[in-house]
Each structure stands twice: as C-alpha cells, then as structure tokens.
Design a protein around this motif. Structure first.
Motif: not given
Length: 201
Positions: A37-40, A85-91, A93-97, A116-123
């Motif tokens: 849903v977040a990726v969408y 909130p407790d799930q790590p950023v997924s592949r 989601e990272a691809e969408a960013l 936000l982008f840098a933090k999400a990718i490293v996460h």
C-alpha cells in the motif's frame, strides 16, 4: 535532546499536510501493515512529480519534474504511516524512492526529500543486512541524525544490497547525503567492491 516518544510525535506532526484522505487512509488503516500500500502511494507521488498533476498536486501550482515541500511531506507521511512503524524500509519502498528521486529534476523542498531518501535507503540496507535499526518513525525523522543509528562498519553490510544501491544510483541524480552515508556506513573497500565504489564516486 529529544527522547524517543517526543521524536515520534514531532516526526508525525512534521509530516502532516493537507492531502487526500483516501490515499493516506489506505496506508494508515492497513491492518496487516502491508507495505505494498505504501509502495502504491509512493507511486502516486512519483506520478505527480513527473506530470505535475494528480491527487498529490491539488490546490497548488506544481510543475512537471519538480518536487516541493509538500511532495517531500507526502513521502514522509507514507513511510511513517501508523501501520508501518516497526517494519524496516522494504526493497520495494526503496525502489519507489529512487524513482521519485530520478523523476524530480527540480527541487524546492529545502533538502527535505534528500534527507528522508538517504535515511530510508540506509535503513533498508542495514535491515536487509540483518543489522538492527530503530523504528522508522525515529530513523526517518528530520530530527534524528543518520549518524546516530547508521552502521559504521562494512563487515555487517550485505554486498548484494550495496551493489543494488549502486546500480540504482548509476546514471541518476545522486544525493550527496546518501553517498556520504553509504561510504561512511559501509567503509567500502576498493578490492571488495570496485564497481560499487566507482559508482558512488
């Protein structure tokens, strides 16, 4: 120094913007914490950035291939939605960013998206490598320095994940903060990852 609860509250408040309820509602109400849903939702932000039209651009002038503070706030709110909130950023989601980053050739968000982008990718990189990461509400907050939680040693980071990041960055707009975070976090070796290192430089 803010404690964890204050950071979570401030992070959620800073991401609030006037946006269509049906989209954010779908993310926040997802009982299963379905990251699809977040990726969408991130895909809709990307489309708005590309065309300058759509639900994420309503009520303001928005040029195509531009990213503004409200677009960045959209991304933040989607990524720290209550169901995730407790799930790590997924592949995914990272691809969408990465797609949003590539689509936005003009920026007027004062660096909000880049942070936000840098933090999400490293996460994603850290969690996919099996390393502990803080909840995304903390890790992705503008009030949390990436250096306070990002891994500092290459030994624990997965080579495949780093190669994937490098392939995503090849030939695209590179966020200086992301490159610095990855190089600092991974301490990449020229012998171990020559192609990744060359791409990041």
């Amino acid at each position: 120094m803010l404690d964890l609860e204050e950071k979570e509250e401030k992070s959620t408040m800073s991401a609030s913007v006037e946006i269509p309820d049906e989209l954010i509602g779908a993310v926040e109400m997802s009982k299963s914490g379905d990251r699809h849903v977040a990726v969408y939702a991130l895909g809709i932000v990307r489309n708005g950035v590309i065309t300058g039209e759509g639900p994420t651009t309503r009520g303001r002038i928005h040029f195509s291939r531009a990213l503004d503070a409200q677009d960045a706030a959209w991304c933040a709110r989607i990524l720290i939605a209550m169901a995730l909130p407790d799930q790590p950023v997924s592949r995914a989601e990272a691809e969408a960013l990465f797609e949003i980053n590539a689509a936005a050739t003009e920026r007027s968000d004062n660096g909000q998206f880049d942070d936000l982008f840098a933090k999400a990718i490293v996460h994603h990189a850290a969690s996919a490598s099996g390393l502990p990461v803080p909840p995304r509400t903390i890790a992705l907050s503008p009030d949390t320095a990436i250096e306070s939680w990002a891994p500092t040693r290459a030994a624990g980071l997965d080579v495949e994940v780093l190669e994937w990041i490098a392939s995503q960055m090849r030939g695209k707009r590179t966020v200086t903060k992301l490159v610095a975070a990855i190089i600092g976090a991974a301490t990449l070796s020229l012998v171990q990852l020559p192609n990744v290192f060359d791409t990041l430089l």
